[in-house]
Design a protein around this motif. Structure first.
Motif, PDB file in Angstrom:
ATOM      1  N   ARG A   2       0.853  -1.120   0.116  1.00  0.00           N
ATOM      2  CA  ARG A   2       0.014   0.047  -0.526  1.00  0.00           C
ATOM      3  C   ARG A   2       0.939   0.859  -0.619  1.00  0.00           C
ATOM      4  O   ARG A   2       2.037   1.314   0.761  1.00  0.00           O
ATOM      5  CB  ARG A   2      -0.397  -0.190   0.733  1.00  0.00           C
ATOM      6  N   GLN A   3       0.498   2.313  -1.306  1.00  0.00           N
ATOM      7  CA  GLN A   3       0.886   3.294  -1.164  1.00  0.00           C
ATOM      8  C   GLN A   3       0.948   4.267  -0.178  1.00  0.00           C
ATOM      9  O   GLN A   3      -0.060   4.464   0.530  1.00  0.00           O
ATOM     10  CB  GLN A   3       1.629   4.027  -2.753  1.00  0.00           C
ATOM     11  N   ASN A   4       2.051   5.456   0.237  1.00  0.00           N
ATOM     12  CA  ASN A   4       0.874   6.700   0.916  1.00  0.00           C
ATOM     13  C   ASN A   4       1.935   7.777   0.076  1.00  0.00           C
ATOM     14  O   ASN A   4       3.140   7.438   0.611  1.00  0.00           O
ATOM     15  CB  ASN A   4       1.574   6.130   2.752  1.00  0.00           C
ATOM     16  N   ALA A   8       5.707   7.907  -0.249  1.00  0.00           N
ATOM     17  CA  ALA A   8       6.495   7.618  -1.965  1.00  0.00           C
ATOM     18  C   ALA A   8       8.108   8.093  -2.180  1.00  0.00           C
ATOM     19  O   ALA A   8       7.775   8.712  -1.883  1.00  0.00           O
ATOM     20  CB  ALA A   8       5.280   8.133  -2.766  1.00  0.00           C
ATOM     21  N   THR A  10       9.882   8.270  -5.903  1.00  0.00           N
ATOM     22  CA  THR A  10       9.294   7.849  -6.560  1.00  0.00           C
ATOM     23  C   THR A  10      11.052   8.067  -8.273  1.00  0.00           C
ATOM     24  O   THR A  10      10.817   7.948  -9.026  1.00  0.00           O
ATOM     25  CB  THR A  10       8.381   8.785  -7.573  1.00  0.00           C
ATOM     26  N   ALA A 102      10.817  -1.704  -2.521  1.00  0.00           N
ATOM     27  CA  ALA A 102      10.712  -1.300  -3.724  1.00  0.00           C
ATOM     28  C   ALA A 102      10.296  -2.746  -4.415  1.00  0.00           C
ATOM     29  O   ALA A 102      10.758  -3.690  -4.300  1.00  0.00           O
ATOM     30  CB  ALA A 102      11.376  -1.079  -4.881  1.00  0.00           C
ATOM     31  N   HIS A 103       9.181  -2.833  -4.982  1.00  0.00           N
ATOM     32  CA  HIS A 103       7.996  -3.807  -5.325  1.00  0.00           C
ATOM     33  C   HIS A 103       8.765  -3.078  -6.923  1.00  0.00           C
ATOM     34  O   HIS A 103       7.193  -2.560  -7.085  1.00  0.00           O
ATOM     35  CB  HIS A 103       6.909  -3.684  -5.171  1.00  0.00           C
ATOM     36  N   ARG A 105       7.415  -5.396 -11.485  1.00  0.00           N
ATOM     37  CA  ARG A 105       6.103  -5.909 -11.466  1.00  0.00           C
ATOM     38  C   ARG A 105       6.380  -5.720 -13.015  1.00  0.00           C
ATOM     39  O   ARG A 105       6.447  -4.752 -13.613  1.00  0.00           O
ATOM     40  CB  ARG A 105       5.438  -5.723 -11.015  1.00  0.00           C
ATOM     41  N   HIS A 163       5.827  -1.551 -13.320  1.00  0.00           N
ATOM     42  CA  HIS A 163       4.497  -1.707 -12.694  1.00  0.00           C
ATOM     43  C   HIS A 163       5.700  -1.318 -11.495  1.00  0.00           C
ATOM     44  O   HIS A 163       6.996  -2.344 -11.124  1.00  0.00           O
ATOM     45  CB  HIS A 163       3.872  -2.330 -12.347  1.00  0.00           C
ATOM     46  N   THR A 165       5.948   0.080  -6.926  1.00  0.00           N
ATOM     47  CA  THR A 165       6.004   1.132  -5.903  1.00  0.00           C
ATOM     48  C   THR A 165       7.139   0.326  -5.252  1.00  0.00           C
ATOM     49  O   THR A 165       7.613  -0.078  -4.748  1.00  0.00           O
ATOM     50  CB  THR A 165       4.484   0.311  -5.603  1.00  0.00           C
ATOM     51  N   LYS A 167       9.154   2.720  -1.445  1.00  0.00           N
ATOM     52  CA  LYS A 167       8.310   3.740  -0.637  1.00  0.00           C
ATOM     53  C   LYS A 167       9.337   3.431   0.005  1.00  0.00           C
ATOM     54  O   LYS A 167      10.376   2.790   0.598  1.00  0.00           O
ATOM     55  CB  LYS A 167       6.832   2.672   0.386  1.00  0.00           C
TER      56      LYS A 167
END
Length: 208
Positions: A2-4, A8, A10, A102-103, A105, A163, A165, A167
């Protein structure tokens, strides 16, 4: 994950740094029998400046993961650790866990045997180091025949994630004074990696 927005991450350069410093990753895939996971070292693709990674898995992990046929989730875990509410002062608070992760995909591309050999050679070179007794992939007694036989037992891959994500949860929601207290506490406990990441994040907050 889950991102916040407050946490984040980036910036591609920061995510590349995370991958480079934490190459031991978890590979997750959805197989017919359910979720499967493996653990391998990866590296950034030296010919790219994005988040493309290269690596290899041993057979039959390629079949178990459906490598090249199914989406692969690569979990990169940086420094992390428990944060006690004692460091917040005399206020109502609960403990938390700070971390950087980090994820990535995407569906990986399978490497040719020649490309896989180059990645294996580079992988060994990086982690073996350059000391007088360093043993590269082709250093005797590792002759060419042996190395080629070794390559046939692995499957190399290149993943350009579709993709991402990432954090960085490092108490950015706390005051500067509390962050300094946490960094001091982590340092006193010898948890320098997490303290250093918090210092990096704190410095980025005040940078114009």
């Amino acid at each position: 994950m889950r991102q916040n927005p407050s946490f984040a991450m980036t910036d591609v350069g920061e995510i590349r740094r995370l991958i480079d410093l934490n190459p031991w990753v978890t590979l997750v895939s959805q197989a017919e029998e359910g979720l499967v996971a493996s653990h391998y070292a990866v590296m950034l693709d030296e010919d790219r400046d994005d988040l493309t990674i290269v690596g290899h898995v041993g057979k039959p992990d390629d079949a178990i993961l459906g490598l090249g046929a199914r989406e692969l989730l690569v979990v990169v875990q940086g420094p992390h650790g428990y944060i006690t509410p004692r460091w917040y002062g005399e206020v109502a608070a609960v403990p938390t866990w700070n971390f950087v992760s980090a994820h990535l995909r995407g569906i990986p591309e399978l490497l040719s045997p020649e490309e896989n050999l180059r990645v294996l050679d580079r992988l060994v070179d990086r982690f073996e180091g350059h000391g007088d007794d360093a043993r590269g992939l082709y250093t005797l007694p590792n002759d060419v025949t042996f190395v080629e036989r070794l390559e046939r037992g692995t499957v190399g891959f290149r993943l350009t994630p579709t993709h991402v994500t990432a954090k960085r949860k490092l108490s950015q929601n706390r005051t500067v004074e509390v962050v300094e207290t946490i960094i001091d506490g982590l340092t006193a406990e010898g948890r320098h990696e997490l303290a250093d990441e918090m210092r990096r994040a704190a410095d980025a907050r005040v940078r114009p």
